[in-house]
Design a protein around this motif. Structure first.
Motif, PDB file in Angstrom:
ATOM      1  N   GLU A 133      -3.749   0.790  14.112  1.00 42.86           N
ATOM      2  CA  GLU A 133      -5.183   0.508  14.037  1.00 42.86           C
ATOM      3  C   GLU A 133      -6.028   1.725  14.389  1.00 42.86           C
ATOM      4  N   SER A 134      -5.446   2.669  15.128  1.00 40.44           N
ATOM      5  CA  SER A 134      -6.181   3.887  15.476  1.00 40.44           C
ATOM      6  C   SER A 134      -6.362   4.819  14.283  1.00 40.44           C
ATOM      7  N   VAL A 135      -5.516   4.667  13.260  1.00 41.48           N
ATOM      8  CA  VAL A 135      -5.592   5.568  12.101  1.00 41.48           C
ATOM      9  C   VAL A 135      -5.758   4.818  10.783  1.00 41.48           C
ATOM     10  N   VAL A 136      -5.953   3.505  10.848  1.00 41.91           N
ATOM     11  CA  VAL A 136      -6.008   2.709   9.613  1.00 41.91           C
ATOM     12  C   VAL A 136      -7.157   3.163   8.709  1.00 41.91           C
ATOM     13  N   LEU A 137      -8.267   3.622   9.293  1.00 44.94           N
ATOM     14  CA  LEU A 137      -9.381   4.120   8.483  1.00 44.94           C
ATOM     15  C   LEU A 137      -8.960   5.302   7.616  1.00 44.94           C
ATOM     16  N   LEU A 138      -8.121   6.171   8.168  1.00 53.70           N
ATOM     17  CA  LEU A 138      -7.680   7.350   7.422  1.00 53.70           C
ATOM     18  C   LEU A 138      -6.782   6.955   6.254  1.00 53.70           C
ATOM     19  N   VAL A 139      -5.961   5.945   6.460  1.00 61.01           N
ATOM     20  CA  VAL A 139      -5.106   5.444   5.381  1.00 61.01           C
ATOM     21  C   VAL A 139      -5.971   4.878   4.261  1.00 61.01           C
ATOM     22  N   LEU A 140      -6.969   4.100   4.629  1.00 57.85           N
ATOM     23  CA  LEU A 140      -7.851   3.493   3.638  1.00 57.85           C
ATOM     24  C   LEU A 140      -8.643   4.557   2.874  1.00 57.85           C
ATOM     25  N   LEU A 141      -9.134   5.558   3.571  1.00 57.70           N
ATOM     26  CA  LEU A 141      -9.908   6.614   2.916  1.00 57.70           C
ATOM     27  C   LEU A 141      -9.046   7.406   1.941  1.00 57.70           C
ATOM     28  N   ALA A 142      -7.788   7.637   2.290  1.00 58.05           N
ATOM     29  CA  ALA A 142      -6.898   8.386   1.398  1.00 58.05           C
ATOM     30  C   ALA A 142      -6.683   7.645   0.084  1.00 58.05           C
ATOM     31  N   SER A 143      -6.785   6.316   0.093  1.00 57.09           N
ATOM     32  CA  SER A 143      -6.579   5.541  -1.137  1.00 57.09           C
ATOM     33  C   SER A 143      -7.662   5.818  -2.173  1.00 57.09           C
ATOM     34  N   VAL A 149       0.842  -1.206   0.000  1.00 58.92           N
ATOM     35  CA  VAL A 149       0.000   0.000   0.000  1.00 58.92           C
ATOM     36  C   VAL A 149       0.876   1.254   0.000  1.00 58.92           C
ATOM     37  N   PHE A 150       1.950   1.226   0.791  1.00 59.74           N
ATOM     38  CA  PHE A 150       2.865   2.365   0.828  1.00 59.74           C
ATOM     39  C   PHE A 150       3.463   2.629  -0.557  1.00 59.74           C
ATOM     40  N   MET A 151       3.832   1.580  -1.249  1.00 56.91           N
ATOM     41  CA  MET A 151       4.376   1.737  -2.607  1.00 56.91           C
ATOM     42  C   MET A 151       3.355   2.398  -3.528  1.00 56.91           C
ATOM     43  N   LEU A 152       2.085   2.019  -3.392  1.00 52.71           N
ATOM     44  CA  LEU A 152       1.040   2.638  -4.201  1.00 52.71           C
ATOM     45  C   LEU A 152       0.912   4.129  -3.883  1.00 52.71           C
ATOM     46  N   PHE A 153       1.024   4.480  -2.623  1.00 49.36           N
ATOM     47  CA  PHE A 153       0.963   5.898  -2.237  1.00 49.36           C
ATOM     48  C   PHE A 153       2.087   6.679  -2.905  1.00 49.36           C
ATOM     49  N   VAL A 154       3.288   6.119  -2.863  1.00 48.45           N
ATOM     50  CA  VAL A 154       4.451   6.813  -3.422  1.00 48.45           C
ATOM     51  C   VAL A 154       4.294   7.044  -4.920  1.00 48.45           C
ATOM     52  N   MET A 155       3.577   6.158  -5.615  1.00 45.93           N
ATOM     53  CA  MET A 155       3.410   6.253  -7.066  1.00 45.93           C
ATOM     54  C   MET A 155       2.399   7.313  -7.497  1.00 45.93           C
ATOM     55  N   GLN A 156       1.763   7.996  -6.541  1.00 43.74           N
ATOM     56  CA  GLN A 156       0.698   8.937  -6.907  1.00 43.74           C
ATOM     57  C   GLN A 156       1.202  10.322  -7.301  1.00 43.74           C
ATOM     58  N   GLY A 157       2.474  10.592  -7.072  1.00 42.13           N
ATOM     59  CA  GLY A 157       3.018  11.879  -7.490  1.00 42.13           C
ATOM     60  C   GLY A 157       3.152  12.878  -6.359  1.00 42.13           C
ATOM     61  N   LYS A 158       3.868  13.966  -6.626  1.00 44.17           N
ATOM     62  CA  LYS A 158       4.237  14.944  -5.603  1.00 44.17           C
ATOM     63  C   LYS A 158       3.035  15.660  -4.992  1.00 44.17           C
ATOM     64  N   VAL A 159       2.069  16.032  -5.829  1.00 43.09           N
ATOM     65  CA  VAL A 159       0.913  16.777  -5.312  1.00 43.09           C
ATOM     66  C   VAL A 159       0.127  15.916  -4.324  1.00 43.09           C
ATOM     67  N   PHE A 160      -0.121  14.671  -4.696  1.00 42.66           N
ATOM     68  CA  PHE A 160      -0.836  13.757  -3.809  1.00 42.66           C
ATOM     69  C   PHE A 160      -0.063  13.561  -2.506  1.00 42.66           C
ATOM     70  N   LEU A 161       1.234  13.350  -2.605  1.00 39.81           N
ATOM     71  CA  LEU A 161       2.054  13.108  -1.416  1.00 39.81           C
ATOM     72  C   LEU A 161       2.062  14.314  -0.493  1.00 39.81           C
ATOM     73  N   ARG A 162       2.070  15.492  -1.083  1.00 41.94           N
ATOM     74  CA  ARG A 162       2.071  16.708  -0.262  1.00 41.94           C
ATOM     75  C   ARG A 162       0.781  16.813   0.554  1.00 41.94           C
ATOM     76  N   TYR A 163      -0.350  16.516  -0.065  1.00 40.20           N
ATOM     77  CA  TYR A 163      -1.628  16.657   0.626  1.00 40.20           C
ATOM     78  C   TYR A 163      -2.015  15.427   1.427  1.00 40.20           C
ATOM     79  N   ASN A 164      -1.177  14.433   1.416  1.00 37.03           N
ATOM     80  CA  ASN A 164      -1.418  13.240   2.230  1.00 37.03           C
ATOM     81  C   ASN A 164      -0.185  12.877   3.043  1.00 37.03           C
ATOM     82  N   THR A 165       0.616  13.865   3.371  1.00 39.46           N
ATOM     83  CA  THR A 165       1.867  13.603   4.086  1.00 39.46           C
ATOM     84  C   THR A 165       1.610  13.039   5.488  1.00 39.46           C
ATOM     85  N   GLN A 166       0.466  13.388   6.097  1.00 42.72           N
ATOM     86  CA  GLN A 166       0.137  12.808   7.404  1.00 42.72           C
ATOM     87  C   GLN A 166      -0.093  11.308   7.284  1.00 42.72           C
ATOM     88  N   ILE A 167      -0.772  10.903   6.219  1.00 45.49           N
ATOM     89  CA  ILE A 167      -1.024   9.475   5.994  1.00 45.49           C
ATOM     90  C   ILE A 167       0.288   8.741   5.731  1.00 45.49           C
TER      91      ILE A 167
END
Length: 335
Positions: A288-298, A248-266
């Motif tokens: 597990e306390s923040v896993v929902l936020l990771v899933l929503l960002a996808s 999942v982390f690899m997929l996040f990294v592949m989204q580009g700079k703009v996405f990473l900037r606005y999802n840096t907390q995730i």
């Protein structure tokens, strides 16, 4: 805000805009799960016996923590103890537990559904029914309560309201102390306008330090987790979580700079989890306390990556449920 930024910014309100009919549907779905989970036998699930003791023991624990000093008081979930103490004057321990389950379940389901575009309804329901998420309203009730409070802040448009509820969540469940401090650190690094690569390196370094020193620091400041996990209480790590969330982390990294900037907390949450996976026994509980936020960002991935993620997530979802189905009482209910 440019259209390119809007495309990848999960916090853009247009992404969350839904008709009133969908909000009403979200309300009734949240109400259904709230009533269903709160109606389960209070003593029929794992860990419930300890939660039934909190209304009686909370005043004693508060006095003990106060006498130990400010730090032991703050890191040992004082708001959770205060709420249990106050509710014990008006309702029974069983109904306190039901009230907490009802509030946590309704708030989590309603806020997540209402604040996510309706075209993702089916995926969001799978997110909410993922065992890692659902168990917070079944057996890890203090954590589920903290998650609900944290989400109120997360979805708020006011920074003052956000941080108020972040602090409340940290005083209910200790995992949010690390999460809230992490969010402050991420905000500071964003203010410095560091590149994504440098921020990621710093996140890994923070994760390693937390992984190596976390339990020692917890013991030093008097947090109950320090003693619990140092005395042999640990969580098994099969490696499945590490493999899946690394992908999942690899997929996040592949989204580009703009996405990473606005999802840096995730990104921070993911790196913290992965870098402490083999070092810190409580790392899964924190994630597990923040896993929902990771899933929503996808849900804001580019189309082809979103499809890949959804396919792999569905496999992960059914694999986790298949593992629970093989356990007596799904691993949650006592026989």
């Amino acid at each position: 805000m440019s259209s390119n930024i809007k495309k990848y910014n999960f916090y853009d309100r247009s992404f969350r805009k839904n008709p009133e009919s969908y909000k009403l549907l979200s309300f009734f779905i949240a109400l259904f799960f709230c009533v269903f989970l709160a109606a389960l036998p209070v003593d029929g699930l794992v860990d419930r016996a300890s939660y039934l003791l909190y209304p009686e023991s909370s005043p004693i624990l508060l006095v003990k923590n106060i006498s130990s000093g400010v730090l032991p008081l703050l890191v040992n979930e004082p708001l959770w103890l205060v709420i249990n103490s106050l509710l014990s004057f008006v309702i029974s321990p069983e109904n306190i537990m039901r009230a907490i389950i009802a509030f946590s379940t309704f708030t989590t389901f309603y806020l997540v559904l209402k604040n996510t575009n309706r075209k993702y309804f089916y995926m969001v329901m799978l997110f909410l029914l993922l065992p890692l998420v659902l168990k917070n309203n079944l057996i890890h009730l203090r954590q589920g309560f903290g998650v609900a409070i944290f989400l109120i802040g997360w979805f708020s448009a006011s920074n003052k309201v956000k941080y108020f509820f972040y602090v409340c969540a940290a005083l209910i469940h200790s995992s949010f102390i690390i999460i809230s401090l992490g969010l402050l650190g991420v905000g500071f690094l964003m203010h410095l306008k560091l590149s994504h690569g440098i921020r990621s390196i710093l996140y890994v370094l923070v994760g390693v330090v937390v992984g190596v020193m976390g339990l020692y620091l917890a013991q030093f400041i008097g947090a109950r987790q320090g003693a619990e996990y140092s005395n042999g209480a640990s969580q098994s790590a099969s490696g499945l979580g590490f493999i899946y969330w690394s992908f999942v982390f690899m997929l996040f990294v592949m989204q580009g700079k703009v996405f990473l900037r606005y999802n840096t907390q995730i990104i921070f949450f993911l790196i913290l989890y992965l870098s402490t996976y083999f070092l810190l026994p409580v790392t899964a509980r924190i994630f597990e306390s923040v896993v929902l936020l990771v899933l929503l960002a996808s849900l804001r991935f580019k189309v082809k990556y979103k499809r890949i993620f959804q396919l792999v997530f569905c496999l992960y979802f059914f694999l986790l449920w298949s593992l629970h189905l093989r356990q007596e009482g799904l691993g949650w209910f006592v026989s």
